[in-house]
Write a protein that holds these residues in place. Structure first.
Motif, PDB file in Angstrom:
ATOM      1  N   LEU A 164      54.189  33.629  40.421  1.00 25.13           N
ATOM      2  CA  LEU A 164      54.162  34.113  39.039  1.00 25.13           C
ATOM      3  C   LEU A 164      52.873  34.875  38.758  1.00 25.13           C
ATOM      4  CD1 LEU A 164      55.557  30.986  37.149  1.00 25.13           C
ATOM      5  CD2 LEU A 164      56.656  33.233  37.254  1.00 25.13           C
ATOM      6  N   ASP A 165      51.748  34.319  39.198  1.00 25.37           N
ATOM      7  CA  ASP A 165      50.463  34.969  38.963  1.00 25.37           C
ATOM      8  C   ASP A 165      50.353  36.294  39.707  1.00 25.37           C
ATOM      9  OD1 ASP A 165      49.736  32.861  37.357  1.00 25.37           O
ATOM     10  OD2 ASP A 165      48.482  31.869  38.875  1.00 25.37           O
ATOM     11  N   HIS A 166      51.090  36.395  40.804  1.00 25.11           N
ATOM     12  CA  HIS A 166      51.037  37.615  41.615  1.00 25.11           C
ATOM     13  C   HIS A 166      51.999  38.680  41.082  1.00 25.11           C
ATOM     14  CE1 HIS A 166      49.071  39.129  45.185  1.00 25.11           C
ATOM     15  NE2 HIS A 166      50.185  39.679  45.618  1.00 25.11           N
ATOM     16  N   VAL A 192      55.410  38.723  50.293  1.00 29.96           N
ATOM     17  CA  VAL A 192      55.221  38.817  48.842  1.00 29.96           C
ATOM     18  C   VAL A 192      55.002  40.264  48.426  1.00 29.96           C
ATOM     19  CG1 VAL A 192      53.734  38.131  46.915  1.00 29.96           C
ATOM     20  CG2 VAL A 192      54.360  36.457  48.665  1.00 29.96           C
ATOM     21  N   GLU A 193      54.194  40.976  49.179  1.00 30.57           N
ATOM     22  CA  GLU A 193      53.939  42.380  48.843  1.00 30.57           C
ATOM     23  C   GLU A 193      55.209  43.223  48.991  1.00 30.57           C
ATOM     24  OE1 GLU A 193      51.348  43.531  47.362  1.00 30.57           O
ATOM     25  OE2 GLU A 193      50.444  41.531  47.435  1.00 30.57           O
ATOM     26  N   ILE A 242      62.277  38.350  55.019  1.00 22.83           N
ATOM     27  CA  ILE A 242      62.063  39.523  54.166  1.00 22.83           C
ATOM     28  C   ILE A 242      62.007  40.793  55.002  1.00 22.83           C
ATOM     29  CG2 ILE A 242      60.422  40.654  52.611  1.00 22.83           C
ATOM     30  CD1 ILE A 242      62.008  38.432  51.291  1.00 22.83           C
ATOM     31  N   GLU A 243      61.313  40.741  56.127  1.00 20.29           N
ATOM     32  CA  GLU A 243      61.241  41.927  56.999  1.00 20.29           C
ATOM     33  C   GLU A 243      62.619  42.282  57.543  1.00 20.29           C
ATOM     34  OE1 GLU A 243      56.771  41.603  58.886  1.00 20.29           O
ATOM     35  OE2 GLU A 243      58.291  40.200  59.593  1.00 20.29           O
ATOM     36  N   TYR A 256      59.715  46.395  46.611  1.00 14.88           N
ATOM     37  CA  TYR A 256      61.126  46.691  46.378  1.00 14.88           C
ATOM     38  C   TYR A 256      61.588  46.267  44.969  1.00 14.88           C
ATOM     39  CZ  TYR A 256      62.014  47.895  51.261  1.00 14.88           C
ATOM     40  OH  TYR A 256      62.017  48.513  52.504  1.00 14.88           O
ATOM     41  N   ASN A 257      60.694  45.607  44.238  1.00 13.81           N
ATOM     42  CA  ASN A 257      61.031  45.092  42.909  1.00 13.81           C
ATOM     43  C   ASN A 257      62.209  44.127  42.981  1.00 13.81           C
ATOM     44  OD1 ASN A 257      60.267  44.949  40.222  1.00 13.81           O
ATOM     45  ND2 ASN A 257      61.725  46.518  39.573  1.00 13.81           N
TER      46      ASN A 257
END
Length: 455
Positions: free
Chosen positions: A321-323, A290-291, A264-265, A296-297
């Motif tokens: 999903l919960d996040h 995750v953040e 991701i980075e 970035y949506n």
């Protein structure tokens, strides 16, 4: 009165959709109106004041189709991750390690797509097969070859499927076969940008039914220069992007060893992340990852069955999903053999149940699994429709005004397939769960994309 001349057609019958994650709506004997552009003009339920008048006027105008008892209208299914060239190898070699599977089956097969006759045969079949299984939106990896990939885009347009098609990029000589990688970064980037513009310019694609997608295969297959240059194309044209992300221990460790960063980075630094990024698999994510995905949506293409074969671990679907992370489903043809997103939804539930209960009989029941990790069938259906559409930033997946009418009619019939409904004791929730568990291609009687019937 309604302006029937502005309505292409209307449907009356029983409908399911999931506007809200974790919930579903059952619309009994509802009415849905489709405008001349293939978008939803209005929906009415029997208790609405306009319902009877609208139904009667449309029927008089010859624009009303009434579903029969046992038929259900559902939003079209969304497949966020499908390798179109791998369709001929579906069901082969899945007991092998990933490296062997790629080297023995995938790369030799993908390299065959310089043969346009071969490409035409396979791409015609895979697009029609997915449509027949109810997949109205598909995100396709193609091969590294521009012309065959343009042929795939044209095929999707011809059969009427909403599609997101990517020319694969892979140039790392240390990780890619000599016979199947880009000849040079310069040529690959030229071909990729040309592909993007050619897809935008396809005759009949004025509405953007088919979109180009920037497609770095995954971090190990691409040099940093390639990733950065592809990121520039994403930013220049505001394009969709698809890739494999943190799929296995090996892929995760490669990124950390070579770059000191997570996938991701790396993608973020290269400019590859945006609100239309599809990150297939995404098994080994850190809290920071995750953040960043949320910032970035971007979204995740969850491929539960292929994860069981090749990912080394189970995705933390419940926690993501919960996040509030955007998640849809992918078939991952041919890392999994089934072209059905109903099957992917079923597998998403199964995957979560195995994760929750655990598998090691040497551990006590309290230590064996991950408590609270279960995913419901309703959540799985949401991922298959609304969630997948949200990942793509696409106005599909729900029956709401101004959304594109991408939909399927599914028929429950004792003479067709294995799906059976018992009206005396099957509730609407029971029916939807049975559809997810038991629906087959034979149950899908009609398919529309953008208001056009394509099956």
């Amino acid at each position: 009165m309604i302006a029937t001349n502005a309505i292409q057609f209307a449907l009356q019958g029983d409908m399911f959709h999931c506007p809200i994650k974790g919930e579903f709506e059952y619309l009994s004997d509802a009415l849905i109106l489709i405008d001349l552009n293939g978008n939803i003009a209005a929906t009415y339920q029997p208790f609405d004041a306009e319902y009877a008048l609208a139904r009667d006027e449309l029927k008089l105008a010859g624009k009303l189709t009434e579903l029969t008892k046992g038929q259900y209208l559902l939003p079209g299914l969304v497949d966020l991750h499908c390798h179109a060239p791998q369709w001929p190898q579906a069901g082969k070699g899945l007991d092998l390690p990933l490296y062997d599977w790629l080297q023995n089956y995938t790369f030799p097969l993908e390299n065959r797509y310089t043969d346009l006759d071969f490409a035409k045969e396979v791409y015609g079949d895979v697009t029609k097969t997915l449509l027949a299984n109810g997949t109205t939106s598909a995100v396709y990896f193609a091969s590294i070859h521009r012309e065959p990939t343009e042929l795939l885009a044209q095929t999707c347009l011809d059969v009427g499927q909403r599609a997101f098609v990517g020319k694969v990029n892979m140039d790392n000589a240390e990780q890619c076969p000599d016979y199947y990688r880009e000849a040079s970064i310069e040529k690959a980037l030229y071909e990729t940008e040309l592909f993007v513009n050619n897809v935008f310019s396809l005759k009949g694609n004025d509405s953007g039914l088919v979109s180009p997608v920037i497609t770095p295969r995954f971090v190990p297959s691409c040099t940093p220069t390639m990733l950065n240059k592809l990121g520039e194309l994403v930013q220049k044209y505001d394009l969709h992007m698809q890739t494999h992300c943190s799929e296995s221990d090996w892929a995760r460790d490669y990124s950390q060893t070579q770059f000191g960063k997570t996938d991701i980075e790396i993608y973020a630094d290269a400019g590859l992340l945006n609100n239309k990024s599809v990150l297939a698999h995404s098994i080994f994510l850190t809290e920071k990852d995750v953040e960043m995905i949320k910032r970035y949506n971007a979204g995740i293409g969850h491929c539960p069955l292929s994860n069981m074969f090749f990912a080394n671990a189970a995705m933390q679907t419940r926690e993501l999903l919960d996040h509030g992370v955007q998640i849809g489903l992918g078939s991952d043809i041919a890392g999994a053999p089934s072209p059905s997103i109903f099957r992917a939804a079923f597998d998403a539930v199964s995957h979560s149940r195995v994760r929750e209960e655990g598998v090691d009989v040497k551990l006590s029941a309290s230590d064996r699994g991950t408590a609270g990790s279960r995913v419901s069938f309703i959540e799985a259906f949401w991922m298959a429709t609304t969630g997948g559409a949200q990942v793509l930033d696409s106005k599909t997946g729900v029956f709401a005004k101004h959304y594109h009418f991408d939909a399927i009619v599914l028929e429950t019939n004792k003479d067709v397939g294995n799906l059976r409904i018992w009206p005396d004791f099957d509730t609407p929730k029971d029916i939807l769960e049975k559809i997810i568990c038991l629906a087959q291609k034979e149950n899908i009687k009609r398919v529309w994309v953008q208001g056009k019937q394509v099956v």
